[in-house]
Design an enzyme around this catalytic site. Structure first.
Site, PDB file in Angstrom:
ATOM      1  CE  LYS A  43     -15.790 -13.579  62.371  1.00 32.45           C
ATOM      2  NZ  LYS A  43     -15.379 -12.458  61.473  1.00 32.45           N
ATOM      3  CB  SER A  66     -11.500 -12.089  62.309  1.00 28.40           C
ATOM      4  OG  SER A  66     -12.714 -11.695  61.679  1.00 28.40           O
ATOM      5  CB  SER A  88     -12.757 -10.818  58.718  1.00 32.47           C
ATOM      6  OG  SER A  88     -11.808 -10.144  59.522  1.00 32.47           O
TER       7      SER A  88
END
Ligand SMILES: [Mg+2]
Ligand SMILES: [Zn+2]
Lengths: 489, 490, 100
Positions: free
Chosen positions: A79, A154, A178
């Protein structure tokens, strides 16, 4: 070129034994990326050359009789809110566009030391603020199962990368769901450990008291394997728990006989029928496997959203204040410092980030602290205590991960609250600091993946993974997005 | 420290129109650690700009603070030295934007400081309350380029150096117990002496390792305290006194002319000797304090606290008392103060233990040991012998000085031998008297003036005698003879 | 609109947060924050007087590092990444309206 297995465990085993070449593993995944990344947009940057070089080094080490480690040759999708030395790290925000951190996050260092190979930095809702990855400054990520729908967020980029077979493992961060929510929407396994289980050093903070790093994988075993590698005490993170964690890979086949699985009877309503139907199927499957299903109450559960959306923005408003155009990142020139700050931050942050900075600043400001932030901290305590009571009767709790399957782009409209409600089932465990994981458990009516969430008490990852493994064993077979859409390798 | 504090008479002093000055001080001291409060970069003054930096110091994304154990220990030591209660404590974030504050928040102790409720006794014995002494991080340094003389106003741009950012500070907040500018000066000097003595800080105001803000207000005795102004940018003990006196006068004039004092932060300007408004209460920032989620509480065990208290060295006040007792000179005489400041009091006492004269040793050390540290190169034994010869009348003060000069230069030596080599021996008085009479005869003019009571003339006569005796004469004896002769005048 | 927050509040908060909001951003933000605060009022139903605020999920204390220097970041690399620098320091426009 030998067929490349899908699981990290199988890849590492092959590479360590020399029966599989890390370079072939990397090429196979780069091929899939070349094939579908154009439509998915899972990555902010693909590190093809670095990955190839890293793979060659791993193969050389094996050839020389060395052991690259438990993740030898395993491609990893990181990420893009984790610092990677010399590699752009953007949080999918214009304010960090082009910034190259001068240091590595602890997870990045640990993964490299285990022989893993970073294949790219993945897309996210700007600064991890969102549940659909639509808030990325660089455009949304699409769900590999249906590109007209969101991957969740997310950490949508990492979830999509694993679902699309771009990498066997993705690393995400989970502040209010997330990791778990995108895992559910993309049909992969996503785990958020106990707060303090994985070091936050080098993770660009959203909400410091809620953020935790965790893995996306195609199997529960891989998830355990990854936590065994990235977990553990880090002296660089004062909130890192100073204990050695027992390997989770060891508990997976212990079964669930005699375990008490809690059903939260006062859970917030609103989950779609095909989600609740899958949850019931999961309860049945675990009962079949010898577990006891018992009812528990967590009265404060439904106040989680309120507590979370006051506490997280408050911490974020402070964490994101350092993006001021002085030392790194974007600067919009102006005639004085204050004007420079306001212009830089107005140009660099997207709407959702600005909204949460505003909300958090307001919640902390003179005259409102007690009414908002102060009360939210007390609600957080209530939630923690309610869970503690529930875990006296139950070993784990089972809930939906997301109220719905993957939804179409733009379907949440202009009302931020509609999007916030996506996290209603995942938020409470972040507030309590407890572990939680989402395990794929079949599909909904329209063939889209549904995830079931397993929650456990502080540092009880072992029990959570026993249940996760059991669910995986009795989950209906689902055609993977990779198989569904074919692949170049 | 003297508990039965007798009140300093100066504290009774009132300003014009019967106003009473009330002062509280906030003193920031940089702790003498190897590294910063929350990261492992060097805590060092004077390095090239931005060379002691790391992700935490620069507030880079993803960086996390980890607390320096030694900084905590030094903060506890300060608390112990000021008789504070040392308690469990936490850190908060103080949020505000400023270019030299990298994270846009300062990590500081807020409602649970590590030290509370202590005190410091002034030389006169007056006890000043210490409200708190808490840990916090320092900011970077801004240099204002262009504009008038590096002043912030009208500058063209500013340049930031983060070497100082994250340096550990202890902020020591006094109660508003000070009543005169002089008390404020005494407070800062005593605090400085304590901090140096316990090795917590070098406390140099000129280098900024000790910084002082003054909360100044005036009121009519017996009425509630007046509105206070915080005075910043005071860079020496001297300007602290000047700033407080100026501000007191400003407030009194304001009130006497029917005006009111606004609560504000004011900036001391060394060049024009005035204070200027910096921020009024209205435009004060809203700091949005909240508990720092990246750090955990400090909970010092009773054992740890006791160990810190037990390890405290003797404090300046006690050392002054000890030396004053042993030497017979007042605790605040220049000689005693100098010995304490240079840490040479133990050495002087050693001279006494070796049979030397502590009083004379104290004087010699003050005059001849300025360049020497706490452990002078001259063996205490050698100074002991010198002072013995002196008090036995075998050497005059002047001769002793000359001998000591050689001993110091050589880093030691036998005073008797050096004196002999120089041909020093004390003169008997009859011989001296005749030399004095010759000097009077040789300079009748000076004699007349001396009799008329002119100090200069006495100097001339004594000088002549010294010249004639090649410095062997004891100045005191010469003066005595001269006075005899004058008294004998019809 | 429940008027829990006014445009004036939003302007004040934007100044605190150093966010330069356009007039219509102020209008939109006021409406959105008001909607959220209205939802957050659900916790007014709870009696929280006796509840201790929870600030950290996992209770730890006395986490320290030793006072030993570790070589930090490279001066040139860091300054090169700065938006603007001048003789080894970070360049910023004139500082006004605040004190150090
Ligand atoms: Mg202060
Ligand atoms: Zn301070």
């Amino acid at each position: 070129m030998t067929a490349v297995p899908t699981s990290a465990a199988a890849i590492a085993a092959g590479v360590r034994s020399g029966s599989l070449k890390a370079v072939d593993v990397v090429e196979a995944h780069l091929a899939r990326i070349a094939d579908r990344e154009g439509e998915i947009h899972a990555f902010n940057v693909v590190l093809a050359d670095r990955a190839r070089a890293g793979a060659a080094a791993v193969d050389a080490m094996v050839a020389a009789g060395g052991d690259p480690g438990p993740l030898a040759g395993v491609p990893i999708a990181l990420k893009d809110n984790m610092c990677t030395r010399g590699i752009p790290t953007t949080c999918s925000s214009k304010i960090l566009d082009g910034w190259k951190p001068p240091y590595d996050a602890t997870v990045v260092t640990k993964l490299a030391a285990a022989g893993a190979i970073a294949i790219g930095k993945t897309n996210l809702d700007e600064f991890a603020m969102g549940s659909s990855t639509e808030n990325s400054a660089f455009g949304p990520t699409r769900n590999p199962h249906d590109t007209s729908r969101v991957p969740g967020g997310s950490s949508g980029g990492s979830a999509a990368a694993v679902a699309a077979g771009f990498a066997p493992v993705g690393i995400g961060s989970d502040t209010g769901g997330s990791i778990r929510q995108p895992a559910a929407l993309c049909g992969v396994v996503g785990a958020k450990p106990t707060y303090g289980y994985v070091s936050r050093y080098g993770l660009i903070a959203f909400a410091s008291s809620l953020d935790q790093i965790g893995p996306f994988t195609t199997t529960v075993h891989d998830s355990a394997l990854l936590l065994d590698v990235i977990g553990g005490h880090d002296p660089m993170d004062s909130t890192s728990i100073p204990v050695a964690h027992a390997p989770l890979t060891g508990v997976l086949d212990r079964g669930v006989k005699g375990l008490r699985i809690g059903r939260i009877t006062d859970l917030p309503a609103g989950a779609d029928p095909d989600v609740t139907e899958r949850l019931e199927a999961a309860f049945d499957a675990l009962r079949e496997a010898g577990a006891r299903i018992i009812d528990v109450q967590v009265p404060a559960f439904s106040y989680g959203l309120t507590a979370y959306y006051l506490i997280a923005p408050a911490e974020a408003s402070s964490n994101l204040a350092r993006f001021d155009g002085v030392r790194f990142g974007l600067r919009v020139d102006a005639l004085d410092t204050n004007t420079m700050y306001s212009a830089t931050r107005a140009a660099g942050f997207g709407d959702e980030v600005k909204r949460r900075i505003m909300l958090g600043t307001y919640a902390l400001s003179a005259g409102y602290y007690d009414a908002y932030y102060g009360r939210a901290l007390k609600v957080r305590k209530l939630i923690h205590d309610d869970f503690a009571r529930a875990y006296q009767d139950a070993d784990v709790l089972l809930t939906p991960t997301s109220a719905s399957v993957a939804f179409p782009f733009g379907s949440k409209g202009d009302n931020p609250l509609a999007m916030y409600l996506c996290d209603v089932y995942t938020i409470p465990s972040n507030l309590a600091g407890h572990p939680g994981m989402s395990v794929p458990f079949g599909t909904g009516a329209d063939g889209l993946p549904v995830g079931v969430q397993v929650l456990a008490g502080t540092l009880d990852e072992a029990t959570m993974f026993r249940v996760g493994a059991a669910l995986e064993r009795c989950a209906p077979a689902v055609t993977s997005a990779v198989a569904l859409h074919g692949s170049a390798s | 420290m003297s508990a039965g504090a007798r009140v300093d008479p100066r504290a009774e002093q009132v300003l014009e129109y019967g106003y009473q000055l009330v002062v509280g001080l906030e003193v920031h001291v940089e702790l003498d650690t190897a590294t910063k409060l929350f990261s492992a970069s060097a805590n060092r003054f004077g390095d090239d700009p931005n060379t002691n930096i790391d992700p935490v110091t620069l507030g880079l994304p993803g960086a996390l603070p980890v607390l320096n154990r030694h900084a905590v220990e030094l903060a506890m030591r300060i608390g112990a030295a000021l008789d504070c209660t040392i308690q469990p404590s936490t850190f908060h974030r103080k949020n505000y934007f400023y270019p030299d504050m990298p994270k846009a928040y300062q990590i500081s102790q807020y409602d649970q400081p590590i030290n509370i409720d202590g005190h410091l006794d002034l030389p006169g014995g007056k006890r000043i309350g210490i409200e708190r002494a808490h840990l916090e991080e320092d900011t970077g340094k801004s240099t204002h380029v262009g504009g008038s003389g590096g002043r912030i106003h009208g500058s063209d741009h500013s340049l930031i150096d983060f070497n100082r950012a994250g340096v550990p500070l202890v902020e020591i907040v006094s109660r508003p117990d000070l009543r005169t500018a002089d008390e404020a000066r005494q407070y800062v000097n005593e605090l400085r002496a304590i901090l140096v003595a316990i090795g917590a800080s070098d406390a140099k105001m000129e280098e900024g390792s000790m910084r002082c803000d003054a909360n100044v207000s005036v009121h009519q005795p017996g009425t509630p305290l007046g509105t206070r102004c915080e005075i910043k940018n005071v860079n020496s003990v001297r300007s602290l006194g000047r700033a407080i006196d100026y501000e007191a006068r400003r407030q009194v004039d304001l009130l006497a002319s029917g005006g009111i004092v606004r609560q504000e932060t004011r900036h001391w300007d060394e060049t024009d000797g005035r204070t200027h408004t910096l921020r009024t209460k209205e435009d004060a920032d809203d700091y949005r304090y909240f508990l720092e989620p990246d750090l955990v509480p400090i909970v010092p065990s009773a054992e740890w606290i006791q160990a810190v208290r037990d390890a405290l060295p003797m404090l300046p006040a006690a050392r002054r008392a000890r030396l004053s007792e042993a030497s017979g000179s007042p605790a605040y005489s220049e000689a005693v103060m100098a010995a304490i400041d240079r840490g040479q009091d133990a050495y002087v006492l050693a001279v006494g233990h070796l049979g030397g004269d502590i009083g004379r040793a104290l004087v010699h050390v003050k005059e001849a040991y300025a360049e020497q540290g706490p452990s002078p190169t001259v063996p205490a034994q050698d100074l002991a012998l010198l002072t013995t010869l002196e008090v036995d009348g075998k050497l005059t003060a002047t001769q002793a000085k000359a001998v000591l000069a050689e001993i110091v230069a050589a880093g030691g030596g036998d005073a008797a031998a050096i004196a002999a080599a120089k041909g020093f021996e004390a003169m008997d008085n009859s011989a001296l008297e005749s030399v004095v009479d010759q000097a009077i005869a040789a300079d009748p003019e000076a004699w007349v003036k001396f009799c008329a009571g002119e100090g200069k003339a006495m100097g001339a006569l004594v000088g002549a005698v010294m010249k004639a005796t090649g410095g062997k004469a004891d100045g005191k004896v010469v003066t005595a003879v001269l006075n005899q002769r004058r008294a004998a005048q019809p | 609109m429940s008027d829990r927050i006014t445009a004036a509040d939003v302007v004040k908060v934007a100044k605190l947060a150093r966010l330069d909001l356009t007039p219509d951003e102020i209008v939109r933000t006021t409406a959105q924050l008001d909607g959220m605060l209205e939802h957050f009022a659900d916790m007014d139903a709870l009696d929280l007087d006796a509840v201790v605020p929870m600030t950290q999920p996992y209770p730890l204390h006395n986490v320290f590092r030793d006072d030993m220097v570790v070589i930090g970041l490279d001066h040139d690399e860091v300054l090169a990444a700065a938006p603007r620098s001048e003789d080894g320091r970070f360049w910023v426009p004139p500082i006004i309206g605040l004190d150090s």
